[in-house]
Design an enzyme around this catalytic site. Structure first.
Site, PDB file in Angstrom:
ATOM      1  CG  ASP A 189      -2.364 -20.074  -1.784  1.00 37.08           C
ATOM      2  OD1 ASP A 189      -1.759 -20.118  -0.678  1.00 37.08           O
ATOM      3  OD2 ASP A 189      -1.844 -20.586  -2.789  1.00 37.08           O
ATOM      4  CG  ASP A 218     -13.735  -6.890   1.852  1.00 38.49           C
ATOM      5  OD1 ASP A 218     -13.743  -6.125   3.027  1.00 38.49           O
ATOM      6  OD2 ASP A 218     -14.106  -6.249   0.896  1.00 38.49           O
ATOM      7  CE  LYS A 228       1.837 -17.682  -2.922  1.00 35.03           C
ATOM      8  NZ  LYS A 228       0.802 -18.912  -3.021  1.00 35.03           N
ATOM      9  CE1 TYR A 264      -3.314  -2.698   0.742  1.00 37.12           C
ATOM     10  CE2 TYR A 264      -4.564  -0.553   1.154  1.00 37.12           C
ATOM     11  CZ  TYR A 264      -4.588  -1.981   0.904  1.00 37.12           C
ATOM     12  OH  TYR A 264      -6.087  -2.559   0.885  1.00 37.12           O
TER      13      TYR A 264
HETATM   14  C1  IPM Z   1     -10.434  -1.153   3.951  1.00 36.85           C
HETATM   15  C2  IPM Z   1     -10.590  -0.430   2.753  1.00 36.85           C
HETATM   16  C3  IPM Z   1      -9.589   0.467   2.314  1.00 36.85           C
HETATM   17  C4  IPM Z   1      -8.291  -0.632   2.345  1.00 36.85           C
HETATM   18  C5  IPM Z   1      -9.618   1.219   1.181  1.00 36.85           C
HETATM   19  C6  IPM Z   1     -10.854   2.050   1.085  1.00 36.85           C
HETATM   20  C7  IPM Z   1      -8.539   2.239   0.799  1.00 36.85           C
HETATM   21  O1  IPM Z   1     -10.846  -1.393   1.787  1.00 36.85           O
HETATM   22  O2  IPM Z   1     -10.456  -0.346   4.801  1.00 36.85           O
HETATM   23  O3  IPM Z   1     -10.516  -2.314   4.345  1.00 36.85           O
HETATM   24  O4  IPM Z   1      -7.773  -0.837   1.215  1.00 36.85           O
HETATM   25  O5  IPM Z   1      -7.539  -0.582   3.380  1.00 36.85           O
HETATM   26 MG    MG Z   2     -10.937  -3.601   2.436  1.00 42.05          MG
END
Ligand code: IPM
Ligand code: MG
Length: 372
Positions: free
Chosen positions: A221, A249, A189, A142
């Site tokens: 994975d 997620d 990984k 990131y």
């Molecule tokens: C999260 C979101 C953020 C991330 C985005 C909005 C930049 O997906 O907090 O999980 O990728 O960290």
């Molecule tokens: Mg996210």
């Protein structure tokens, strides 16, 4: 307790879900006699529209001076579909995390017994799931160097980690593990990435100081598969930024709605609390967004400051809304309740354990509650 709380509603459904969390914090203030001072500032697409900057200087300063930040959501489709956009709403959140030094993102994944049937996964697989993801938040791909050649045909993002970045979050994860089931899984990984091999080396060394915690390793994975196949096997998951983004997620699917998952992002000085869901622009202003993730983020804020009884009262009010079916349409398509009604119900049901627990039920019966 006196607390200064910076409110960053952000984009899409952010403002409406944040409003519900604030209602609940105000109910906590009243019930438990605390004083919270709220100050609001712009971040994300709305801040770009106003000032061209997704994280204006005054917003950043407000957050730095506050005891905690309560965040709504960020993102707008008008930027998602434009790969040439120079400024993006998400840059506001990323810069905020970096500037506040919020290196650990803590994301609990727990199924609510009342919602087992909401999950697309089988009840016997998900029942009893209770794990927590420690996601590194200010390093890795990131924040590594980004490059695009002049022709715009070759691009790269560097994934870099230092021993220090790994060890500070690893210690937090091990400490959390000690107070839970004492099992920590490092997701990486390491069969491919040098950065993952460094994670393994540093984390296995640190594990020597936590002999009571059992450490195991899983390639990302395989972890993605195991989280769906057998989520009960996990207790604390420790992982780097990008893998944590993805598997959290995925974890949200287990509970049946991404609208339920809260998170805390902590650093040495500051702390920020936000739902893990995005800005859900399609739902903006429709009074259908689930406020629970935002409300549970407020509960995590209370816990961060040692207000455990207060946080418990928020969690119990959330449980009650779920049990009574006072939920938004993501949890029950036929529900007549919206974001505000669910928020009102939860706030109305924040009570001190020692008070008469039936009081609010009676009020609702008498038509005094704001939801009627
Ligand atoms: C999260 C979101 C953020 C991330 C985005 C909005 C930049 O997906 O907090 O999980 O990728 O960290
Ligand atoms: Mg996210």
């Amino acid at each position: 307790m006196n607390l200064k709380i910076a409110l960053l509603p952000g984009d899409g459904i952010g403002p409406e879900v944040l409003d519900q969390a604030v209602k609940c914090l105000q109910a906590v203030e009243e019930t438990f006699h605390h004083t919270f001072i709220y100050k609001e500032a712009a971040v994300g697409a709305i801040a770009i529209d106003r000032s061209g900057n997704p994280l204006p200087e005054d917003t950043l300063n407000l957050c730095k001076e506050a005891d905690a930040v309560l965040f709504g959501a960020i993102g707008d489709p008008k930027y998602d579909n434009d790969p040439t956009a120079k400024v993006r709403p998400e840059q506001g959140l990323l810069k905020l995390r970096k500037e506040l030094g919020l290196f650990a993102n803590i994301r609990p994944v727990k199924v609510f017994p009342t919602l087992l049937a909401n999950s697309p996964l089988k009840t016997e697989i998900i029942s009893g799931t209770d794990f927590i993801i420690y996601r590194e938040l200010t390093g890795g791909i990131y924040f590594g160097e980004k490059k695009l050649n002049e022709e715009g045909t070759i691009a790269s993002d560097l994934c870099e980690y230092s021993e220090k970045e790994i060890s500070r979050i690893a210690h937090l994860a091990f400490k959390a593990s000690k107070n839970r089931s004492k099992k920590l899984t490092l997701v990486d990984k390491a069969n491919v990435l040098e950065s993952s091999r460094l994670w393994r080396k540093v984390v296995s060394k640190i594990s020597e100081s936590y002999p009571e915690v059992e450490l195991d390793y899983l390639f990302v994975d395989n972890a993605a598969m195991q989280i769906i196949l057998n989520p009960r096997q996990f207790d604390v998951i420790l992982t780097e930024n990008m893998f944590g983004d993805i598997i959290s997620d995925e974890g949200s699917v287990i509970g049946g709605s991404i609208g339920l998952l809260a998170s805390a992002s902590v650093g040495e000085k500051n702390a920020l609390f936000e739902p893990i869901h995005g800005s859900y622009p399609q739902a903006k202003g429709k009074n259908i967004a689930n406020p629970i993730a935002s409300i549970l983020s407020a509960a995590m804020l209370l816990e961060h400051f040692g207000l455990f009884e207060e946080a418990m009262s928020v969690r119990e009010a959330v449980d009650k809304s779920l049990k009574k079916g006072i939920v938004t349409p993501d949890l029950n398509a036929k529900s007549q309740y919206g974001t505000h009604q669910v928020g009102d119900y939860i706030a109305d049901n924040i009570v001190d354990e020692e008070d008469d627990l039936n009081m609010n039920d009676e009020n609702i019966g008498l038509g005094k509650s704001t939801i009627i």
